[in-house]
Design an enzyme around this catalytic site. Sequence first.
Site, mmCIF file in Angstrom:
data_model
loop_
_atom_site.group_PDB
_atom_site.id
_atom_site.type_symbol
_atom_site.label_atom_id
_atom_site.label_comp_id
_atom_site.label_asym_id
_atom_site.label_seq_id
_atom_site.Cartn_x
_atom_site.Cartn_y
_atom_site.Cartn_z
ATOM 1 N N ARG A 83 0.863 -1.183 0.000
ATOM 2 C CA ARG A 83 0.000 0.000 0.000
ATOM 3 C C ARG A 83 0.895 1.227 0.000
ATOM 4 N NH1 ARG A 83 -2.622 0.469 5.098
ATOM 5 N NH2 ARG A 83 -1.166 2.183 5.355
ATOM 6 N N GLU A 102 5.056 6.863 2.386
ATOM 7 C CA GLU A 102 5.862 5.636 2.414
ATOM 8 C C GLU A 102 5.120 4.577 1.614
ATOM 9 O OE1 GLU A 102 5.984 3.210 5.893
ATOM 10 O OE2 GLU A 102 3.897 3.578 6.384
ATOM 11 N N ASN A 104 4.143 0.517 2.096
ATOM 12 C CA ASN A 104 4.127 -0.584 3.058
ATOM 13 C C ASN A 104 4.167 -1.889 2.289
ATOM 14 O OD1 ASN A 104 3.302 1.003 5.649
ATOM 15 N ND2 ASN A 104 1.914 1.701 4.044
ATOM 16 N N SER A 109 -2.632 -2.959 5.904
ATOM 17 C CA SER A 109 -3.957 -3.358 6.395
ATOM 18 C C SER A 109 -5.062 -2.378 6.020
ATOM 19 C CB SER A 109 -3.897 -3.581 7.899
ATOM 20 O OG SER A 109 -3.447 -2.429 8.539
ATOM 21 N N LYS A 263 12.516 2.253 5.323
ATOM 22 C CA LYS A 263 12.605 3.701 5.085
ATOM 23 C C LYS A 263 13.959 4.068 4.480
ATOM 24 C CE LYS A 263 8.669 4.778 7.722
ATOM 25 N NZ LYS A 263 8.142 3.479 7.975
ATOM 26 N N LYS A 322 12.769 9.834 10.733
ATOM 27 C CA LYS A 322 12.136 8.508 10.756
ATOM 28 C C LYS A 322 13.132 7.381 11.025
ATOM 29 C CE LYS A 322 8.475 9.547 7.451
ATOM 30 N NZ LYS A 322 7.625 8.932 6.420
ATOM 31 N N GLU A 326 7.869 0.386 11.550
ATOM 32 C CA GLU A 326 6.553 0.425 10.925
ATOM 33 C C GLU A 326 5.505 0.432 12.026
ATOM 34 O OE1 GLU A 326 6.303 0.606 7.652
ATOM 35 O OE2 GLU A 326 8.454 0.364 7.391
ATOM 36 N N GLY A 327 4.306 0.851 11.653
ATOM 37 C CA GLY A 327 3.191 0.693 12.582
ATOM 38 C C GLY A 327 2.736 1.971 13.256
HETATM 39 P P1 ADP Z 1 4.818 4.072 9.712
HETATM 40 O O1 ADP Z 1 5.618 3.018 9.044
HETATM 41 O O2 ADP Z 1 4.989 4.113 11.172
HETATM 42 O O3 ADP Z 1 3.376 4.054 9.265
HETATM 43 P P2 ADP Z 1 4.997 6.536 8.185
HETATM 44 O O4 ADP Z 1 6.155 6.960 7.394
HETATM 45 O O5 ADP Z 1 3.799 6.122 7.439
HETATM 46 O O6 ADP Z 1 5.481 5.427 9.198
HETATM 47 O O7 ADP Z 1 4.612 7.720 9.167
HETATM 48 C C1 ADP Z 1 3.551 7.607 10.090
HETATM 49 C C2 ADP Z 1 2.653 8.817 10.015
HETATM 50 O O8 ADP Z 1 3.394 10.004 10.229
HETATM 51 C C3 ADP Z 1 1.989 8.991 8.662
HETATM 52 O O9 ADP Z 1 0.787 8.260 8.592
HETATM 53 C C4 ADP Z 1 1.774 10.495 8.609
HETATM 54 O O10 ADP Z 1 0.596 10.830 9.320
HETATM 55 C C5 ADP Z 1 2.952 11.048 9.383
HETATM 56 N N1 ADP Z 1 4.050 11.397 8.452
HETATM 57 C C6 ADP Z 1 5.022 10.584 8.011
HETATM 58 N N2 ADP Z 1 5.850 11.209 7.162
HETATM 59 C C7 ADP Z 1 5.396 12.459 7.050
HETATM 60 C C8 ADP Z 1 5.819 13.610 6.315
HETATM 61 N N3 ADP Z 1 6.888 13.561 5.534
HETATM 62 N N4 ADP Z 1 5.102 14.740 6.459
HETATM 63 C C9 ADP Z 1 4.022 14.793 7.263
HETATM 64 N N5 ADP Z 1 3.567 13.762 7.992
HETATM 65 C C10 ADP Z 1 4.235 12.596 7.892
HETATM 66 MG MG MG Z 2 2.565 4.577 7.460
#
Ligand code: ADP
Ligand code: MG
Length: 432
Positions: A83, A102, A104, A109, A263, A322, A326-327
Amino acid sequence: QVVNYAPFTLLPSAVPSALFEQAYAVQQDFNLLVDSISQNKEFLERTLASTIKVDDFTARLFRIYMQVLEEGLAQSVFLGINRSDYMFDCGVDGTPALKQIEINTIAASFGGLTSRTAAVHGRVLKVLGKPKEASHLLPNNPSKGLALGIVKAWELYGSQSAVVMFVVEEVQRNIFDQRCIENELWDRNIQVIRRRFSDVFEKGSLDDARRLYMDGQEVAVVYYREGYMPKNYNQQNWEARLLLERSRAVKCPDIATQLAGTKKVQQELSRPGTLEELLSGHTEAVTRIRATFAGLYSLDMGKEGDKIAAMAIADPDRFVLKPQREGGGNNLYGEELRQVLEKIRDSPERTSYILMDKIKPQPALNYLLRAHSPLQVSECISELGIFGVYVRQGKEMVMNTAAGHLLRTKAIEHADGGVAAGVAVLDTPYLV
Ligand code: ADP
Ligand code: MG
């Protein structure tokens, strides 16, 4: 023991139709890209070299990856369910742009539950006396699309009596999401079993041809809905994971594809030339993919990393820091980002993180409905996910599709976190 409804927005949220279409149009490219990375040992080794020195979790996954390659793959059919998540970045002139958060590649899910959200929001709009708007909502059925990928992999595995095994958590809060996909498989006369890593450790075995057996049943497809966080593993669970990876069964995803979703890999993809190298001959795909990238920066040791660290410390609100997790709930923002980076700026520990430009969407008002929570109007932002499904047999791609979408919305006071983390709620795009 307690059943709650999944949280959702009262109203669908406006999504620019051009960006929605753009997200769908690039999904098959992302499927190709992830699949290509998963077959590129040299790229994964080079890209993750600095990370695995400092991040124990990625290092353990990487060790299994190397071990499986050394033995030689028994698996010849590959199934990817991913996704790709996006936000709509609001530029200086106010024009929104599609930017990837990102991708996944393991346990992506909410494809199940969200197959029902358009019906929920359609009903709400009708109750509000807006039947025309209700009919404007797009149908969306990722459950079926994801299941069709599993069906294809199961068929190509080629054993009528073999089952599909969902690997699930010790305590599974999101079981109904998984059941939606499971039901699609039973409807097509494919038997599904649900097991934990601990069950695999106790009862899983391989025969001479490395066919996987659970409780005497041959397993054709292993669909992980766990295994993406350090807390999913103890020593026995790591051994169970290794057993599964060594097997002939189709893993969704195999360990290489899980690593392709880290990442660190995402950050390296944004380096000039990398996409061209991984997708050589696919010039248009490269252009479509690159258009969705936000600024991503390496914190590897050296001059480049020093400069990036200094830039983030000077202006922390422009970035997200970051780790390889994940999660939800793991990223660092603002003052916290500054403090952490200041502490580790001269230590190799910083290479376990990547830095990303913070995406700034335009907030909109909505009501977030959550069991046992008071109803109040919130300023919200949304994240659009597109499900990708592909199947490869040997070198040949036999399926490559976009299988539906997911819109998650959260109040702006939460920087981070998805639906499972208790922050975001399920939504439906209303295309404008
Ligand atoms: P995870 O693997 O924990 O889901 P993500 O990269 O999806 O990690 O980041 C989790 C959440 O953080 C995202 O759903 C979003 O709400 C916020 N986020 C992540 N990266 C960004 C970004 N570059 N700008 C703004 N919000 C972000
Ligand atoms: Mg995410």
